[in-house]
Design a protein around this motif. Structure first.
Motif, PDB file in Angstrom:
ATOM      1  N   SER A  13       0.839  -1.203   0.000  1.00 20.94           N
ATOM      2  CA  SER A  13       0.000   0.000   0.000  1.00 20.94           C
ATOM      3  C   SER A  13       0.873   1.251   0.000  1.00 20.94           C
ATOM      4  N   ALA A  14       1.923   1.234   0.827  1.00 19.31           N
ATOM      5  CA  ALA A  14       2.808   2.392   0.916  1.00 19.31           C
ATOM      6  C   ALA A  14       3.553   2.628  -0.395  1.00 19.31           C
ATOM      7  N   VAL A  15       4.083   1.571  -0.993  1.00 16.85           N
ATOM      8  CA  VAL A  15       4.865   1.702  -2.230  1.00 16.85           C
ATOM      9  C   VAL A  15       3.984   2.209  -3.376  1.00 16.85           C
ATOM     10  N   THR A  16       2.831   1.566  -3.577  1.00 19.65           N
ATOM     11  CA  THR A  16       1.946   1.994  -4.666  1.00 19.65           C
ATOM     12  C   THR A  16       1.422   3.406  -4.426  1.00 19.65           C
ATOM     13  N   PRO A  44       3.501   5.710 -17.722  1.00 21.72           N
ATOM     14  CA  PRO A  44       4.389   4.569 -17.406  1.00 21.72           C
ATOM     15  C   PRO A  44       3.604   3.406 -16.807  1.00 21.72           C
ATOM     16  N   VAL A  45       4.014   2.211 -17.158  1.00 16.52           N
ATOM     17  CA  VAL A  45       3.314   1.015 -16.696  1.00 16.52           C
ATOM     18  C   VAL A  45       3.282   0.945 -15.171  1.00 16.52           C
ATOM     19  N   ILE A  46       4.401   1.285 -14.525  1.00 12.48           N
ATOM     20  CA  ILE A  46       4.452   1.185 -13.067  1.00 12.48           C
ATOM     21  C   ILE A  46       3.470   2.156 -12.413  1.00 12.48           C
ATOM     22  N   VAL A  47       3.263   3.316 -13.032  1.00 11.02           N
ATOM     23  CA  VAL A  47       2.301   4.285 -12.514  1.00 11.02           C
ATOM     24  C   VAL A  47       0.884   3.773 -12.719  1.00 11.02           C
ATOM     25  N   ASP A  48       0.643   3.181 -13.872  1.00 19.87           N
ATOM     26  CA  ASP A  48      -0.682   2.626 -14.163  1.00 19.87           C
ATOM     27  C   ASP A  48      -1.043   1.541 -13.152  1.00 19.87           C
ATOM     28  N   TYR A  49      -0.098   0.650 -12.854  1.00 20.00           N
ATOM     29  CA  TYR A  49      -0.336  -0.401 -11.857  1.00 20.00           C
ATOM     30  C   TYR A  49      -0.557   0.189 -10.469  1.00 20.00           C
ATOM     31  N   PHE A  54      -3.435   0.773  -5.710  1.00 20.61           N
ATOM     32  CA  PHE A  54      -3.405   1.445  -4.411  1.00 20.61           C
ATOM     33  C   PHE A  54      -4.780   1.529  -3.730  1.00 20.61           C
ATOM     34  N   PRO A  55      -5.843   1.959  -4.410  1.00 20.24           N
ATOM     35  CA  PRO A  55      -7.146   2.041  -3.719  1.00 20.24           C
ATOM     36  C   PRO A  55      -7.618   0.689  -3.192  1.00 20.24           C
ATOM     37  N   VAL A  56      -7.361  -0.375  -3.964  1.00 18.78           N
ATOM     38  CA  VAL A  56      -7.784  -1.707  -3.545  1.00 18.78           C
ATOM     39  C   VAL A  56      -6.972  -2.167  -2.343  1.00 18.78           C
ATOM     40  N   LEU A  57      -5.654  -2.022  -2.421  1.00 23.11           N
ATOM     41  CA  LEU A  57      -4.783  -2.441  -1.323  1.00 23.11           C
ATOM     42  C   LEU A  57      -5.080  -1.647  -0.053  1.00 23.11           C
TER      43      LEU A  57
END
Length: 272
Positions: A13-16, A44-49, A54-57
């Motif tokens: 959660s913190a990382v995302t 960027p793919v990492i931003v999209d993920y 993040f909201p789900v986690l």
């Protein structure tokens, strides 16, 4: 090694969240501006993920940290109240709101009552106990300040012997079949009557305990097959996880699918 799902969920959660926030503050505006000027910009793919996850986690983290957490009964120590393979929900706010991972209480809301079925982090016999920190589930028998004595499964609280009444014979299925034929007794615990399995004799020697402030004396309902306060001592208040509420599934099967081990009759049973 103990699998700490709360820690993993908190870290993810913190990382995302940080990735999403940094992008929103420093990169998203310039990227959107370049798109308006006709340039072909891809998020960027990492931003999209991170934005998607993040909201789900975070929702799951808040839900299981402050409202309710699922827990699977791994053994028969709480029979006949709980059977091996029961999946239960644990109320996380009954005894106060605690920070995830640290388990530090931040909002006091209540304390365990005598007879509550609680989930807690096993305090261990020593700092090197490999089971230390593993989630256990037992019933609260002694509150802070109580004197508890147990002799051949007869519980005495502050000098008053707890009364018992026969309730028949236990008939088990699946993993609980080995306890078939065990006497079921109703334990007339002050404030919370409940049933226990109580075979003749006891593997535990007689003992007496004074419950220290901020601690609890706990026992399993399967009195002759439960490692509990008679064996390893008291539960510190800081180790509390929550109060067991309800059974939401029973799957007495070692595999990933319940198969014949599924018992729908236990779904929705409240835990008393």
């Amino acid at each position: 090694m103990k699998f700490d799902f709360a820690l993993i969920l908190t870290v993810l959660s913190a990382v995302t969240g940080v990735i999403w926030l940094v992008d929103r503050l420093f990169f998203a505006k310039s990227r959107n501006l370049m798109v308006k000027e006709g340039e072909d910009m891809i998020e960027p793919v990492i931003v999209d993920y991170a934005r998607s996850l993040f909201p789900v986690l975070f929702f799951v983290l808040v839900l299981r940290s402050f409202i309710a957490e699922p827990f699977r009964i791994p053994s028969g120590s709480m029979m006949p109240t709980l059977l091996q393979g029961d999946f239960i929900l644990v109320n996380k706010f009954s005894y106060g709101l605690r920070l995830p991972v640290l388990n530090t209480k931040v909002v006091p809301l209540g304390e365990p009552k005598r007879g509550d079925v609680i989930v807690f982090r096993y305090p261990g016999r020593s700092e090197t106990d490999p089971e230390k920190g593993v989630d256990y589930i037992k019933r609260v028998i002694g509150l802070p300040g109580d004197t508890i004595s147990v002799n051949d499964d007869q519980v005495t609280i502050n000098g008053q012997a707890v009364a018992y009444a026969p309730e028949g014979v236990f008939v088990g299925t699946g993993a609980s079949m080995e306890m078939t034929g065990s006497p079921i007794n109703k334990e007339l615990l002050p404030g919370r009557e409940h049933v226990i399995l109580d075979q003749p004799g006891s593997p535990f020697p007689p003992g007496e305990w004074t419950v220290e402030p901020g601690h609890y004396f706990v026992m399993g309902d399967n009195r002759d097959h439960s490692a509990d306060s008679r064996d390893w001592g008291l539960v510190p208040e800081a180790n509390l996880v929550g109060r067991a509420m309800v059974i939401w599934l029973n799957c007495d099967s070692p595999g990933s699918l319940c198969g014949d081990g599924f018992d729908y009759t236990r779904i929705g049973d409240t835990i008393r």
